[in-house]
Motif scaffolding. Structure first.
Motif, mmCIF file in Angstrom:
data_model
loop_
_atom_site.group_PDB
_atom_site.id
_atom_site.type_symbol
_atom_site.label_atom_id
_atom_site.label_comp_id
_atom_site.label_asym_id
_atom_site.label_seq_id
_atom_site.Cartn_x
_atom_site.Cartn_y
_atom_site.Cartn_z
ATOM 1 N N LEU A 196 56.614 -16.139 22.233
ATOM 2 C CA LEU A 196 57.704 -17.110 22.123
ATOM 3 C C LEU A 196 58.414 -17.050 20.775
ATOM 4 O O LEU A 196 59.374 -17.756 20.547
ATOM 5 C CB LEU A 196 57.159 -18.527 22.340
ATOM 6 N N ASN A 246 50.791 -23.418 24.928
ATOM 7 C CA ASN A 246 52.223 -23.758 24.841
ATOM 8 C C ASN A 246 52.601 -24.860 25.829
ATOM 9 O O ASN A 246 53.762 -25.012 26.169
ATOM 10 C CB ASN A 246 53.094 -22.515 25.066
ATOM 11 N N LEU A 280 65.463 -18.773 23.664
ATOM 12 C CA LEU A 280 64.911 -17.612 24.350
ATOM 13 C C LEU A 280 65.626 -16.316 24.001
ATOM 14 O O LEU A 280 64.999 -15.279 23.891
ATOM 15 C CB LEU A 280 64.971 -17.836 25.875
ATOM 16 N N ASP A 293 64.195 -14.050 21.271
ATOM 17 C CA ASP A 293 62.768 -13.731 21.297
ATOM 18 C C ASP A 293 62.414 -12.307 20.918
ATOM 19 O O ASP A 293 61.491 -12.067 20.171
ATOM 20 C CB ASP A 293 62.200 -14.020 22.685
ATOM 21 N N ARG A 314 56.843 -17.978 31.184
ATOM 22 C CA ARG A 314 56.553 -18.840 30.032
ATOM 23 C C ARG A 314 56.335 -20.297 30.441
ATOM 24 O O ARG A 314 55.857 -21.094 29.646
ATOM 25 C CB ARG A 314 57.695 -18.733 29.010
ATOM 26 N N TRP A 371 56.954 -17.603 17.702
ATOM 27 C CA TRP A 371 56.424 -18.497 16.667
ATOM 28 C C TRP A 371 55.974 -17.670 15.468
ATOM 29 O O TRP A 371 55.545 -16.526 15.619
ATOM 30 C CB TRP A 371 55.216 -19.275 17.199
ATOM 31 N N THR A 392 50.212 -16.059 23.347
ATOM 32 C CA THR A 392 51.202 -16.808 24.136
ATOM 33 C C THR A 392 52.343 -17.288 23.233
ATOM 34 O O THR A 392 53.505 -17.283 23.638
ATOM 35 C CB THR A 392 50.515 -18.033 24.784
ATOM 36 N N LEU A 393 51.999 -17.700 22.028
ATOM 37 C CA LEU A 393 53.010 -18.211 21.106
ATOM 38 C C LEU A 393 53.736 -17.084 20.394
ATOM 39 O O LEU A 393 54.920 -17.205 20.042
ATOM 40 C CB LEU A 393 52.346 -19.146 20.087
ATOM 41 N N TYR A 396 60.797 -15.023 31.361
ATOM 42 C CA TYR A 396 61.134 -16.415 31.027
ATOM 43 C C TYR A 396 60.552 -17.387 32.042
ATOM 44 O O TYR A 396 60.165 -18.491 31.706
ATOM 45 C CB TYR A 396 62.651 -16.548 30.885
ATOM 46 N N ARG A 415 60.584 -25.238 22.511
ATOM 47 C CA ARG A 415 60.563 -23.764 22.498
ATOM 48 C C ARG A 415 61.714 -23.230 21.660
ATOM 49 O O ARG A 415 62.804 -23.795 21.670
ATOM 50 C CB ARG A 415 60.671 -23.222 23.913
#
Lengths: 222, 318
Positions: free
Chosen positions: A107, A154, B16, B19, A79, A109, A103-104, A76, B13
């Motif tokens: 996360l 990001n 978390l 994720d 990121r 996405w 990278t996404l 975390y 974002r």
């Protein structure tokens, strides 16, 4: 944004890679870390995102003492960083879209959003037509810009670039520098490790000098 | 989603905590399949190695199953015979037979009268029956032939059975071919121990070969692991697609091994008659039982999973 208090770091044995390093980089700053090869620039940068743990001392990122982080917290922390290497570290059997989108993906996405966002960033870099190419088909400058796109996609709080212009010709190096400056203007704190004096002269910014594992100049804000 | 419109401000974002949660299983499977497609050569080599390893192991199992099946057939010859001095009257015989049948280990008990015994003997001497001319019909004793259940046919078990049998009133003389039973038991123990040792070595070799192959393939993809960790992938987010890949490789290898094994078995069954003195199709050769095949498949999956898991431990250090 980044604060180091009396940090020591060694790779084992008695030789210290970093010795009593203290520095402060403010939010939104653009800083060079410079010094001869082997001076400890890369080691210093790797400490910021806990690729290594320091032997002693305190590292504060955005006010948090990351040396006390548990392993599960490290992802975390990372990121918030974008990292660019001299050797790009792109995945050869993945397309540009996948290389930047990774990278996404991490996360969480979804595919559609990743494609949209990656296309947007590639457009900024002038590489939108390469979205389906694999890295082997790209020039060195293009590969470096893809690596930059991966680091910036990001919009990280901090961008670390280790010799980002090391293997590039002057025109491409200028392109890369302007991408870094743009990211900085958008609010990202940028730290560039380089031993290239020419780059420092051409794009002058605050310089932190590392010499034999110690900060010899510029550790505190001017 | 308005994420793509965010240019001058930090991107929003996702939460978390979610994720790398269970809700992303679909993503992990897709990622694993894509990884296989993108690393076709390495994956083909791994699946090939697993196939070969499991094929050798399953060939061994096939031979073992058939040899044991054959030995099981031989063991049916283990027979305990109670001889009578004089033919017992029907009531005594019924009483005795029911007591014998009640003994644990008895499969069945069959009475052979003196006349029947002589008839059998005559049949065996076919062509030379003249030898028996002039003999009284009661020259051979009447007997009770007892066949034993599976699991009671080995030396120690037969001895124990006979001593229990001898306690039944009316049972005096008992014969059971001690020497043959002893040899048969020795052979069975030898075969089991040899099978176990060889099998264990084979399993060990297969595990080592497969896990090292997987380790090499993961080693070749160190960059991928490093980048995933660099961009903030959690430990399991990085590992799970690789583990799924391992399971897919393991099951593909096991299925291929079983397919090739069946091909070999089928070809042997139908062609071995040409170069062997017997026709294997008549010898009752059997294929691996379904539960063994399922076990092999599960073993392949486990091998792929554990091989990946142990290798990843070295390369993913978050």
């Amino acid at each position: 944004m980044i604060r180091l208090n009396n940090v020591y770091m060694s790779y084992g044995g008695n030789v210290a890679a970093l010795h009593d390093v203290s520095l402060h980089i403010a939010k939104g700053d653009f800083v060079y870390v410079t010094g001869a090869s082997g001076a400890g620039k890369t080691t210093l940068m790797r400490l910021f995102y806990l690729a290594h743990a320091p032997s002693r001392g305190q590292i504060l990122i955005d006010g948090q003492n990351i040396t006390r982080f548990k392993p599960a917290q490290i992802p975390y922390l990372r990121r918030d960083f974008g990292v660019v290497f001299q050797d790009f570290k792109l995945l050869p059997n993945r397309t540009v879209l996948e290389n930047v989108g990774i990278t996404l993906e991490v996360l969480g996405w979804n595919k559609k959003d990743i494609a949209r966002r990656v296309n947007h960033v590639l457009k900024q870099m002038g590489l939108e037509h390469k979205v389906n190419s694999t890295p082997q088909r790209l020039s060195g400058g293009e590969q470096q810009r893809i690596a930059l796109a991966r680091a910036l996609v990001n919009e990280p709080k901090i961008l670390l670039a280790d010799e980002p212009t090391g293997n590039l010709d002057e025109a491409t190096a200028n392109q890369v520098m302007s991408v870094l400056k743009e990211a900085n203007i958008r609010g990202t704190t940028v730290v560039v490790a380089t031993h290239d004096r020419h780059l420092l002269d051409k794009h002058p910014r605050r310089v932190i000098m590392v010499d034999k594992g110690r900060i010899s100049e510029g550790g505190d804000e001017a | 989603m308005k994420r793509n419109k965010a240019t001058n401000r930090a991107l929003k974002r996702p939460k978390l905590s979610g994720d790398a949660g269970g809700g992303r299983f679909g993503y992990f499977v897709t990622r694993a399949v894509m990884n296989i497609r993108q690393n076709m050569l390495v994956n083909t080599l791994t699946v090939g190695t697993i196939t070969l390893g499991l094929l050798i192991l399953s060939l061994f199992l096939l031979v073992y199953v058939n040899v044991e099946g054959l030995a099981e057939n031989w063991s049916e010859k283990v027979q305990v015979t109670v001889y009578f001095e004089s033919e017992p009257d029907p009531v005594t015989l019924r009483n005795l037979t029911s007591q014998v049948e009640a003994l644990s280990g008895t499969a069945n008990a069959k009475f052979v009268s003196k006349v029947e015994a002589l008839n059998r003997f005559r049949e065996r001497l076919k062509g030379q029956e003249a030898l028996l001319d002039g003999l009284a019909p009661d020259i051979l004793p009447a007997s009770l032939e007892i066949r034993l259940k599976k699991g009671h046919r080995e030396s120690a078990a037969v001895d124990a059975y006979v001593s229990r049998l001898k306690k039944i009133p009316g049972v005096a003389e008992v014969q059971y071919g001690e020497e043959w039973v002893r040899r048969f038991s020795t052979f069975m123990s030898f075969m089991r121990v040899t099978g176990l040792v060889l099998g264990a070595f084979l399993v060990l070799a297969v595990v080592l070969i497969v896990s090292n192959t997987i380790k090499l393939t993961i080693y070749a993809r160190q960059d991928e692991l490093e980048i995933m960790a660099l961009v903030g992938g959690t430990k399991w987010f990085i590992k799970i697609p690789f583990l799924i890949e391992g399971i897919i490789q393991g099951s593909a290898g096991a299925l291929l091994a079983e397919l090739v094994l069946f091909g070999v078995y089928f070809a042997f069954l139908h062609n071995a008659g040409n170069f062997l003195s017997f026709n294997p199709a008549d010898a009752g050769l059997s294929f691996l039982p379904l539960e063994w095949l399922a076990g092999l498949l599960a073993g392949g999956m486990l091998l792929g999973l554990l091989g990946s898991l142990t290798s990843l431990k070295r390369f993913v250090r978050i």
